[in-house]
Design an enzyme around this catalytic site. Structure first.
Site, mmCIF file in Angstrom:
data_model
loop_
_atom_site.group_PDB
_atom_site.id
_atom_site.type_symbol
_atom_site.label_atom_id
_atom_site.label_comp_id
_atom_site.label_asym_id
_atom_site.label_seq_id
_atom_site.Cartn_x
_atom_site.Cartn_y
_atom_site.Cartn_z
ATOM 1 N N LYS A 1 38.369 57.737 -5.410
ATOM 2 C CA LYS A 1 38.057 56.316 -5.248
ATOM 3 C C LYS A 1 38.294 55.571 -6.564
ATOM 4 C CE LYS A 1 34.120 53.169 -4.434
ATOM 5 N NZ LYS A 1 32.708 53.029 -3.978
ATOM 6 N N LYS B 1 26.453 42.113 -4.693
ATOM 7 C CA LYS B 1 25.375 42.942 -5.227
ATOM 8 C C LYS B 1 24.395 42.115 -6.047
ATOM 9 C CE LYS B 1 27.923 47.304 -5.771
ATOM 10 N NZ LYS B 1 27.115 48.105 -4.838
ATOM 11 N N ASP C 1 30.319 45.527 0.901
ATOM 12 C CA ASP C 1 29.956 46.395 -0.219
ATOM 13 C C ASP C 1 30.164 47.878 0.127
ATOM 14 O OD1 ASP C 1 29.136 47.050 -2.734
ATOM 15 O OD2 ASP C 1 26.996 46.671 -2.383
ATOM 16 N N ARG D 1 34.697 53.619 1.342
ATOM 17 C CA ARG D 1 35.187 54.320 2.535
ATOM 18 C C ARG D 1 36.411 53.626 3.123
ATOM 19 N NH1 ARG D 1 29.350 53.542 5.246
ATOM 20 N NH2 ARG D 1 28.828 53.472 3.027
HETATM 21 N N1 BES Z 1 29.931 51.839 -5.425
HETATM 22 C C1 BES Z 1 28.848 51.715 -4.543
HETATM 23 C C2 BES Z 1 27.928 52.931 -4.547
HETATM 24 C C3 BES Z 1 27.100 53.125 -5.780
HETATM 25 C C4 BES Z 1 25.836 52.570 -5.854
HETATM 26 C C5 BES Z 1 27.543 53.916 -6.796
HETATM 27 C C6 BES Z 1 25.061 52.788 -6.967
HETATM 28 C C7 BES Z 1 26.766 54.132 -7.912
HETATM 29 C C8 BES Z 1 25.521 53.572 -8.002
HETATM 30 C C9 BES Z 1 29.347 51.534 -3.118
HETATM 31 O O1 BES Z 1 30.545 50.875 -2.973
HETATM 32 C C10 BES Z 1 28.315 50.749 -2.403
HETATM 33 O O2 BES Z 1 28.121 49.627 -2.749
HETATM 34 N N2 BES Z 1 27.665 51.344 -1.403
HETATM 35 C C11 BES Z 1 26.654 50.697 -0.670
HETATM 36 C C12 BES Z 1 26.816 51.081 0.773
HETATM 37 C C13 BES Z 1 25.942 50.279 1.702
HETATM 38 C C14 BES Z 1 26.411 48.845 1.735
HETATM 39 C C15 BES Z 1 26.015 50.896 3.062
HETATM 40 C C16 BES Z 1 25.318 51.149 -1.212
HETATM 41 O O3 BES Z 1 25.166 52.307 -1.555
HETATM 42 O O4 BES Z 1 24.422 50.307 -1.318
HETATM 43 ZN ZN ZN Z 2 31.813 50.944 -4.591
HETATM 44 MN MN MN Z 3 30.257 48.772 -2.879
#
Ligand code: BES
Ligand code: ZN
Ligand code: MN
Length: 494
Positions: A267, A279, A349, A353
């Protein structure tokens, strides 16, 4: 840094510092006794005085030496003998190196691997030493103006092993050097700010890697080529950004011609704002690390090429920014992936995936014998496992076991989590083939199951490195993980 293996029998050469391990509440080890004898009993005198406890990673220098081949001796604690093993050994080498880095020592000799380390053969003992020394000496290429702290003077590091172990130790040296170089490459890339490390920067880094190593080939696809492939899911993530996306393909040829490669899919979100599903500001800077999966693919290939490992590997890196903007993908938008499946983007966010599913589909053209994707995919994985284990997801028991075992040997551990139909059910959408998010519960698992949907018929695994790829707080920075795990797995015949 120049590393060298030394045989215990011939290790009486002069050194600026001999590193000697001492256990808590235990008699001297064989190696410690040898160094002690050569130094006229300096170690045993000091221990009798009670100045050094042997607590794990405690260091104590003996500098006023009148006899022996070492100008200094650095005692380093190995902790209680029954608890001694890989972890304590690595911590001890790391602590000793940190001490050395603050001194005028230009060279040192470690005696820690001259004694057997429980559950580590000589190859791994040497490799872990090389890795720990390199990790302790790593410096972030920071952008601080003003005077920099002086660089460590340490330039040569000898590792003493039993005479009979010299050959295995030589292999460990090569492994360690390669892995250390790979980890440094990953860290350098991941530590860069997102205004420097853009998708185009990563593309240049891929070309640079290919230039350094004739065994590596780099190919870079631009937005038009990505669109032509039909990667509508990948492209939906980049829509809010002014920076153009790239699809980077790195091929390492070290194995037999025609042998099916292993695909590593990383990724490469160079910054994740969340997009329209923006965020929270707190800690958002850390989303520059959202390309750690991509960086680990660079690192793994750097390591394999340095070692000249006998495998074929293809690295596939979808890379872009996830930004809000007038043209950005909106919650509820429906996109079509390269595999033909339509996806309702309920949360922009959950972008990792969306880029990975198309990259996994793309990997099929290499007819890979295994596909492993590596991604800082979910905050839920950080909640589940913290920083020490990464999440390991696979429906293939053999592949999962091999990756978990590699993580154990490499001291870069992965904990298996489930993938199962019950979770994929939660990704149902009223409007498209699937939604890109399910509820809050089991967030790391539903994310993995989304990717699983695109891995039909492949031997596939997913590593969620959201917790393990970088440290936060005062030691904020990339860890270089899971380069050691990946390389160990590939060296073991994957
Ligand atoms: N890059 C983030 C995941 C992440 C979060 C990595 C904290 C490192 C530290 C990913 O793209 C993301 O934002 N995931 C969301 C998914 C949710 C919207 C289902 C998450 O984990 O909040
Ligand atoms: Zn991310
Ligand atoms: Mn994200």
């Amino acid at each position: 840094m120049q590393f060298q293996v030394l045989k215990a029998g011939s290790a009486r050469q002069r050194t600026a510092c001999a590193i000697v391990g001492i256990h808590e509440k235990a008699s001297l080890t064989e190696a410690a006794r040898r160094v002690d004898r050569a130094a006229g009993g300096a170690i045993s005198r000091l221990l009798r005085r009670g100045d050094f406890s042997g607590k794990c990673a405690e260091v104590f220098p003996i500098t006023a030496l009148r006899r022996g081949p070492a100008e200094r001796i650095l005692l380093v604690g190995l902790g209680p003998k029954p608890a001694y093993g890989r972890k304590a050994y690595r911590r001890a080498v790391f602590a000793a190196t940190q001490w050395l880095a603050r001194t005028a020592c230009t060279n040192a000799v470690s005696w820690l691997a001259a004694d057997p380390v429980p559950k580590l053969d000589a190859r791994y003992a040497v490799r872990h030493a090389v890795e720990s020394v390199s990790n302790a000496l790593y410096r972030i290429p920071d952008l601080k103006s003003g005077r920099k702290p002086p660089l460590p003077k340490l330039a040569r590091f000898g590792i003493v092993v039993a005479d009979a172990d010299a050959e295995a130790a030589g292999r460990g040296l090569a492994d360690g050097r390669g892995i250390a170089a790979g980890m440094a490459r990953m860290k350098d890339l991941a530590n860069l700010p997102a205004n420097v490390c853009t998708p185009r920067y990563l593309a240049d880094a891929a070309r640079a890697l290919a230039k350094e190593h004739p065994s590596v080939r780099a190919q870079v696809l631009d937005e038009r080529a990505i669109a032509k492939l039909g990667m509508g899911s990948f492209l939906s993530v980049t829509r809010g950004s002014e920076e153009p996306p790239r699809l980077i393909v790195l091929e390492y040829h070290g194995g037999r011609k025609g042998e099916a490669p292993v695909a590593l899919v990383g990724k490469g979100i160079t910054f994740d704002t969340g997009g329209i599903s923006l965020k929270q500001p707190t800690g958002m800077d850390e989303m520059k690390f959202d390309m750690s999966g991509a960086a680990s693919v660079f690192g793994a290939l750097k390591a394999l090429a340095t070692i000249a490992a006998p495998v074929n590997v293809v690295g596939i890196i979808p890379t872009c920014e996830n930004m809000p903007g007038g043209r950005a993908t909106k919650p509820g938008d429906i996109v079509t992936s390269m595999a033909g499946k339509t996806i309702e983007v309920l949360n922009t966010d959950a972008e990792g995936r969306l880029i990975l599913c198309d990259a996994i589909t793309y990997s099929r053209r290499f007819k890979p014998r295994a596909v492993v994707d590596i991604a800082t995919l979910t905050g839920a994985c950080v909640v589940a496992l913290g920083a020490h284990y990464c999440g390991l997801f696979s429906a293939d028991d053999k592949l999962a076991a091999a990756l978990a075992a590699a993580g154990e040997r490499a001291d870069d551990r992965a904990w298996r989590m489930p993938v199962a139909e019950e979770y994929t059910e939660l990704l149902k959408s009223n409007f498209a083939d699937l939604a890109n998010v399910a509820g809050r519960e089991g967030g790391a698992i539903t994310a993995a199951c989304f990717l699983w949907k695109f891995a039909d018929g492949l031997s596939w695994a997913h590593l969620d490195i959201a917790g393990s790829a970088y440290l936060t707080g005062t030691h904020k920075g990339s860890t270089g993980r899971p380069v050691p795990l990946l390389v160990d797995w590939l060296l073991h015949g994957a």
